[in-house]
Design a protein around this motif. Structure first.
Motif, PDB file in Angstrom:
ATOM      1  N   PRO A   1     -54.153-117.767 -22.329  1.00 18.49           N
ATOM      2  CA  PRO A   1     -54.330-116.364 -21.705  1.00 18.49           C
ATOM      3  C   PRO A   1     -53.655-115.410 -21.866  1.00 18.49           C
ATOM      4  CG  PRO A   1     -53.784-117.975 -19.940  1.00 18.49           C
ATOM      5  CD  PRO A   1     -54.156-118.716 -21.333  1.00 18.49           C
ATOM      6  N   PHE A   2     -52.421-115.661 -22.167  1.00 24.20           N
ATOM      7  CA  PHE A   2     -51.287-114.778 -22.485  1.00 24.20           C
ATOM      8  C   PHE A   2     -51.230-114.248 -23.708  1.00 24.20           C
ATOM      9  CE2 PHE A   2     -49.475-116.694 -18.721  1.00 24.20           C
ATOM     10  CZ  PHE A   2     -49.244-115.599 -18.029  1.00 24.20           C
ATOM     11  N   ASN A   3     -51.784-114.966 -24.807  1.00 27.29           N
ATOM     12  CA  ASN A   3     -51.470-114.700 -26.125  1.00 27.29           C
ATOM     13  C   ASN A   3     -52.176-113.310 -26.713  1.00 27.29           C
ATOM     14  OD1 ASN A   3     -50.803-115.178 -28.965  1.00 27.29           O
ATOM     15  ND2 ASN A   3     -52.646-116.397 -29.198  1.00 27.29           N
ATOM     16  N   GLY A   4     -51.232-112.543 -26.882  1.00 28.01           N
ATOM     17  CA  GLY A   4     -51.816-110.998 -27.514  1.00 28.01           C
ATOM     18  C   GLY A   4     -51.953-109.904 -26.349  1.00 28.01           C
TER      19      GLY A   4
ATOM     20  N   ILE B   1     -39.507-113.960 -15.976  1.00 33.75           N
ATOM     21  CA  ILE B   1     -40.823-113.617 -16.186  1.00 33.75           C
ATOM     22  C   ILE B   1     -40.989-113.314 -17.902  1.00 33.75           C
ATOM     23  CG2 ILE B   1     -42.673-111.866 -15.705  1.00 33.75           C
ATOM     24  CD1 ILE B   1     -41.825-111.885 -12.900  1.00 33.75           C
ATOM     25  N   ASN B   2     -40.079-112.732 -18.219  1.00 33.83           N
ATOM     26  CA  ASN B   2     -40.175-112.142 -19.762  1.00 33.83           C
ATOM     27  C   ASN B   2     -40.392-113.574 -20.581  1.00 33.83           C
ATOM     28  OD1 ASN B   2     -40.548-109.452 -19.880  1.00 33.83           O
ATOM     29  ND2 ASN B   2     -38.289-109.031 -19.457  1.00 33.83           N
ATOM     30  N   ALA B   3     -39.368-114.329 -20.132  1.00 35.61           N
ATOM     31  CA  ALA B   3     -39.048-115.585 -21.117  1.00 35.61           C
ATOM     32  C   ALA B   3     -40.670-116.552 -21.010  1.00 35.61           C
ATOM     33  CB  ALA B   3     -38.013-116.528 -20.655  1.00 35.61           C
ATOM     34  N   ILE B   4     -41.223-116.679 -19.825  1.00 32.78           N
ATOM     35  CA  ILE B   4     -42.440-117.436 -19.641  1.00 32.78           C
ATOM     36  C   ILE B   4     -43.508-116.778 -20.288  1.00 32.78           C
ATOM     37  CG2 ILE B   4     -44.027-118.101 -17.956  1.00 32.78           C
ATOM     38  CD1 ILE B   4     -41.714-118.640 -16.041  1.00 32.78           C
ATOM     39  N   VAL B   5     -43.706-115.288 -20.450  1.00 31.77           N
ATOM     40  CA  VAL B   5     -44.757-114.685 -20.982  1.00 31.77           C
ATOM     41  C   VAL B   5     -44.647-114.740 -22.329  1.00 31.77           C
ATOM     42  CG1 VAL B   5     -45.999-112.395 -21.165  1.00 31.77           C
ATOM     43  CG2 VAL B   5     -45.341-113.358 -18.724  1.00 31.77           C
ATOM     44  N   GLU B   6     -43.281-114.383 -23.071  1.00 28.22           N
ATOM     45  CA  GLU B   6     -43.279-114.329 -24.408  1.00 28.22           C
ATOM     46  C   GLU B   6     -43.396-115.688 -24.932  1.00 28.22           C
ATOM     47  OE1 GLU B   6     -39.218-112.890 -24.758  1.00 28.22           O
ATOM     48  OE2 GLU B   6     -39.674-110.683 -24.130  1.00 28.22           O
ATOM     49  N   LYS B   7     -42.875-116.843 -24.285  1.00 27.83           N
ATOM     50  CA  LYS B   7     -43.084-118.267 -24.870  1.00 27.83           C
ATOM     51  C   LYS B   7     -44.900-118.528 -24.997  1.00 27.83           C
ATOM     52  CE  LYS B   7     -39.504-120.897 -22.774  1.00 27.83           C
ATOM     53  NZ  LYS B   7     -39.016-121.539 -23.942  1.00 27.83           N
TER      54      LYS B   7
ATOM     55  N   GLY C   1     -47.355-113.506 -25.274  1.00 32.24           N
ATOM     56  CA  GLY C   1     -47.802-112.210 -24.447  1.00 32.24           C
ATOM     57  C   GLY C   1     -46.336-111.235 -24.095  1.00 32.24           C
ATOM     58  N   THR C   2     -46.797-110.000 -23.666  1.00 29.98           N
ATOM     59  CA  THR C   2     -45.716-109.276 -23.141  1.00 29.98           C
ATOM     60  C   THR C   2     -45.926-108.645 -22.024  1.00 29.98           C
ATOM     61  OG1 THR C   2     -46.901-107.243 -24.241  1.00 29.98           O
ATOM     62  CG2 THR C   2     -45.366-108.344 -25.554  1.00 29.98           C
ATOM     63  N   VAL C   3     -44.734-108.225 -21.429  1.00 30.73           N
ATOM     64  CA  VAL C   3     -44.848-107.619 -19.933  1.00 30.73           C
ATOM     65  C   VAL C   3     -44.730-106.157 -19.770  1.00 30.73           C
ATOM     66  CG1 VAL C   3     -43.974-108.177 -17.672  1.00 30.73           C
ATOM     67  CG2 VAL C   3     -43.805-110.053 -19.291  1.00 30.73           C
ATOM     68  N   GLU C   4     -45.517-105.614 -19.095  1.00 23.50           N
ATOM     69  CA  GLU C   4     -45.192-104.310 -18.468  1.00 23.50           C
ATOM     70  C   GLU C   4     -45.167-104.241 -16.967  1.00 23.50           C
ATOM     71  OE1 GLU C   4     -47.699-100.151 -17.482  1.00 23.50           O
ATOM     72  OE2 GLU C   4     -48.633-101.493 -19.055  1.00 23.50           O
ATOM     73  N   PHE C   5     -43.739-104.024 -16.736  1.00 24.66           N
ATOM     74  CA  PHE C   5     -43.235-104.066 -15.169  1.00 24.66           C
ATOM     75  C   PHE C   5     -43.750-102.827 -14.606  1.00 24.66           C
ATOM     76  CE2 PHE C   5     -40.457-107.221 -16.918  1.00 24.66           C
ATOM     77  CZ  PHE C   5     -40.732-108.323 -16.080  1.00 24.66           C
ATOM     78  N   VAL C   6     -44.191-102.756 -13.052  1.00 20.10           N
ATOM     79  CA  VAL C   6     -44.510-101.775 -12.330  1.00 20.10           C
ATOM     80  C   VAL C   6     -43.814-101.818 -11.230  1.00 20.10           C
ATOM     81  CG1 VAL C   6     -46.594-100.728 -11.424  1.00 20.10           C
ATOM     82  CG2 VAL C   6     -47.041-102.029 -13.417  1.00 20.10           C
ATOM     83  N   ASP C   7     -43.074-101.004 -10.880  1.00 17.82           N
ATOM     84  CA  ASP C   7     -41.867-100.795  -9.619  1.00 17.82           C
ATOM     85  C   ASP C   7     -42.836-100.199  -8.487  1.00 17.82           C
ATOM     86  OD1 ASP C   7     -39.792-100.996  -8.380  1.00 17.82           O
ATOM     87  OD2 ASP C   7     -39.231 -98.830  -8.795  1.00 17.82           O
ATOM     88  N   MET C   8     -42.683-100.963  -7.356  1.00 15.60           N
ATOM     89  CA  MET C   8     -43.379-100.439  -6.157  1.00 15.60           C
ATOM     90  C   MET C   8     -42.560-101.136  -5.020  1.00 15.60           C
ATOM     91  SD  MET C   8     -46.840-102.825  -6.194  1.00 15.60           S
ATOM     92  CE  MET C   8     -47.087-102.119  -7.587  1.00 15.60           C
ATOM     93  N   PRO C   9     -42.820-100.514  -3.753  1.00 13.68           N
ATOM     94  CA  PRO C   9     -42.000-101.167  -2.483  1.00 13.68           C
ATOM     95  C   PRO C   9     -42.607-102.558  -2.500  1.00 13.68           C
ATOM     96  CG  PRO C   9     -42.960 -99.044  -1.942  1.00 13.68           C
ATOM     97  CD  PRO C   9     -43.439 -99.355  -3.513  1.00 13.68           C
TER      98      PRO C   9
END
Length: 300
Positions: free
Chosen positions: A71-74, A109-115, A118-126
């Motif tokens: 599900p993460f691929n690409g 999280i980056n390590a798991i998704v990249e393995k 996939g790639t990660v877009e972090f969203v900062d929020m309270p």
């Protein structure tokens, strides 16, 4: 007779020279044949080695490359975080104005998704907005720092627990608050919406103040609007490095813990959790924790 003798001598000499010439030609031919055979053997060995390397590379690629149905691929997944949670989640600004997410939870999280390709877009929020953002499908899942409480599990699915923090009391130099009992009747700041609220409110006779973010809690203490604050122990260590005139007391380990929160029936949940468990077993997770914190925080 003399002429005959000379003739015979010349004939014998010519025969000997012819014999020697034939031996040299045969030797040269043999050497050339051996050289050619050696070259052929070397070429064959090189081809076999190249074939073996190709097979090895193909096998490695097959092992490392995520499956097409991963599900993460690409994909680029949106992950909610509260980037005031040093050293777990924070934002580092570059000279050109760009920002990068840093911290232990970010690296995990980056390590798991990249393995998984996939790639990660972090969203900062309270922190208090993370659950609502998941329910509204604004993010795919949220970063660590969220304990899988019974109430939260009604709404979210949680990954394996990967970290047990230790809380700390931070106060001004000159004061002394070695434990929670010493805070009776004092004003205690905490990060709104976190488990630190429960810790602060458990102190008899204390006045508690909810603040947005750990840095703001530290400022509340520095400005004397609060006697102390309850924050994460690892984060407190970082804050003390950056702020003079503060001290801290580490509290005992509790049942508080970190996990990754997913919406119910998330397509990413199983793959993420399996990779996290693999990293827990092979030592990769411990290496990330040790890089950001002391080894006393590593799970037993």
């Amino acid at each position: 007779m003399r002429k005959l003798a000379l003739f015979l001598c010349a004939a014998m000499t010519a025969a000997m020279l012819a014999a020697c010439g034939g031996s040299a030609q045969e030797t040269t031919a043999a050497t050339a044949a051996q050289t050619e055979a050696a070259a052929e053997t070397t070429a064959e060995a090189a081809e076999e080695t190249k074939a073996e390397e190709t097979e090895t590379e193909a096998a490695a690629a097959e092992t490392e490359a995520p499956a097409a149905d991963n599900p993460f691929n690409g994909k680029t997944v949106k992950v909610g975080c509260s980037a005031t949670f040093v050293p777990f989640e924070s934002i580092e600004m570059a000279a050109d104005g760009s920002k990068a997410y840093k911290g232990m939870n970010i690296d995990i999280i980056n390590a798991i998704v990249e393995k998984n390709g996939g790639t990660v877009e972090f969203v900062d929020m309270p922190f208090k907005s993370l659950m609502a953002a998941i329910q509204a499908s604004q993010i795919d899942f949220c970063s660590g720092g969220m304990a899988p409480t019974e109430e939260r599990e009604k709404t979210l699915d949680f990954s394996e627990i990967f970290f047990y923090p230790r809380n700390a009391i931070v106060y001004r130099t000159g004061d002394s608050y070695p434990d929670l009992d010493s805070l009776k009747g004092k004003t205690i700041a905490y990060v709104f919406g976190t488990n630190y609220q429960q810790v602060a409110e458990s102190v008899e006779g204390a006045e508690t103040v909810g603040i947005q973010g750990s840095p703001a809690c530290i400022e509340e203490v520095k400005s004397k609007r609060a006697d102390a604050c309850i924050v994460d122990g690892a984060g407190a260590t970082e804050f003390l490095k950056q702020n003079d005139g503060l001290e801290m007391s580490l509290l005992d380990k509790t049942d508080d813990c970190f996990a990754i929160g997913f919406p119910k029936e998330s397509p990413y949940y199983e793959t993420f959790n399996n990779t996290l468990k693999e990293m827990m077993e092979n030592g990769e997770l411990d290496a990330i924790i040790a890089e950001h914190l002391s080894e006393q925080f590593i799970l037993d």
